[in-house]
Design an enzyme around this catalytic site. Sequence first.
Site, PDB file in Angstrom:
ATOM      1  N   LYS A   1       0.824  -1.214   0.000  1.00 56.18           N
ATOM      2  CA  LYS A   1       0.000   0.000   0.000  1.00 56.18           C
ATOM      3  C   LYS A   1       0.850   1.251   0.000  1.00 56.18           C
ATOM      4  O   LYS A   1       0.619   2.166  -0.789  1.00 56.18           O
ATOM      5  CB  LYS A   1      -0.933  -0.004   1.213  1.00 56.18           C
ATOM      6  CG  LYS A   1      -1.866  -1.183   1.205  1.00 56.18           C
ATOM      7  CD  LYS A   1      -2.739  -1.232   2.437  1.00 56.18           C
ATOM      8  CE  LYS A   1      -3.407  -2.604   2.504  1.00 56.18           C
ATOM      9  NZ  LYS A   1      -4.245  -2.763   3.679  1.00 56.18           N
ATOM     10  N   ASP A  31      -6.295   0.786   0.734  1.00 55.01           N
ATOM     11  CA  ASP A  31      -6.154   0.953   2.172  1.00 55.01           C
ATOM     12  C   ASP A  31      -7.514   0.752   2.828  1.00 55.01           C
ATOM     13  O   ASP A  31      -8.473   0.370   2.170  1.00 55.01           O
ATOM     14  CB  ASP A  31      -5.602   2.338   2.491  1.00 55.01           C
ATOM     15  CG  ASP A  31      -6.415   3.418   1.804  1.00 55.01           C
ATOM     16  OD1 ASP A  31      -7.647   3.452   2.005  1.00 55.01           O
ATOM     17  OD2 ASP A  31      -5.844   4.214   1.046  1.00 55.01           O
TER      18      ASP A  31
END
Length: 210
Positions: free
Chosen positions: A117, A135
């Site tokens: 991420k 996320d």
Amino acid sequence: MNNCKPEVVAAKIIELFPRIHQDSDPYRVLVSTVLSQRTRDENTEVASKKLFSVYPDVFAIAKAKPEDLYNLIKAAGMYRQKAERIVEISKIIVETYNGKVPDTLEELTKLPGVGRKTANIVLNVSFGKAALAVDTHVHRISNRLGWIKTKQPEQSEFELQKILPEELWGPLNGSMVEFGRRVCKPVNPQCNECPINSCCRYFSDVQKKR
DNA sequence: AAAACGGGGGC
DNA sequence: GCCCCAGTTTT
């Protein structure tokens, strides 16, 4: 909203909740993004400002003592491990990459504390690459809207990439955070004030239960 | 699969 | 007071 195709809804979110990054310098984006892990946005901002006012660049942080760095940012909810990783990351960038942040997913994820991420956010924000970081905000909102149904992050990244046109991936990341903070909150979402509630499966499910 | 990191803010 | 936060790493 009468057109509820994901790409239309996504474009609406981007339009209504723009996100401006104050900095696009890759190193600062990388450090700020590591700071932002499991941490609220306001705290991230406080910590990165303090940090960069004392240590302006990668060379300064690479030479810093982790403990000093930790003492500087702990009041903003940062933990020791993060300070250590940021110093470690900086050392690697200085020693291996000549002071420049690498621009591939593979190289970025080799840095300590940088996972998929974080790497995708850096690629997207700093290097202008099409990268969709799934996320908690993106995951929660996409699930509520009914775009995806999986709980596995890797799987939802794959599914969202199929659903959404590539040119939306970049701006969507930041806008989902803003939207998620102000309206589509984890608990007590402001569904009645939500501009896209007519396209939301979560909202229609809640309505039905009354 | 689950724990650990961590102080601040929402509720 | 308890739970959550632009996750990642270790067990």
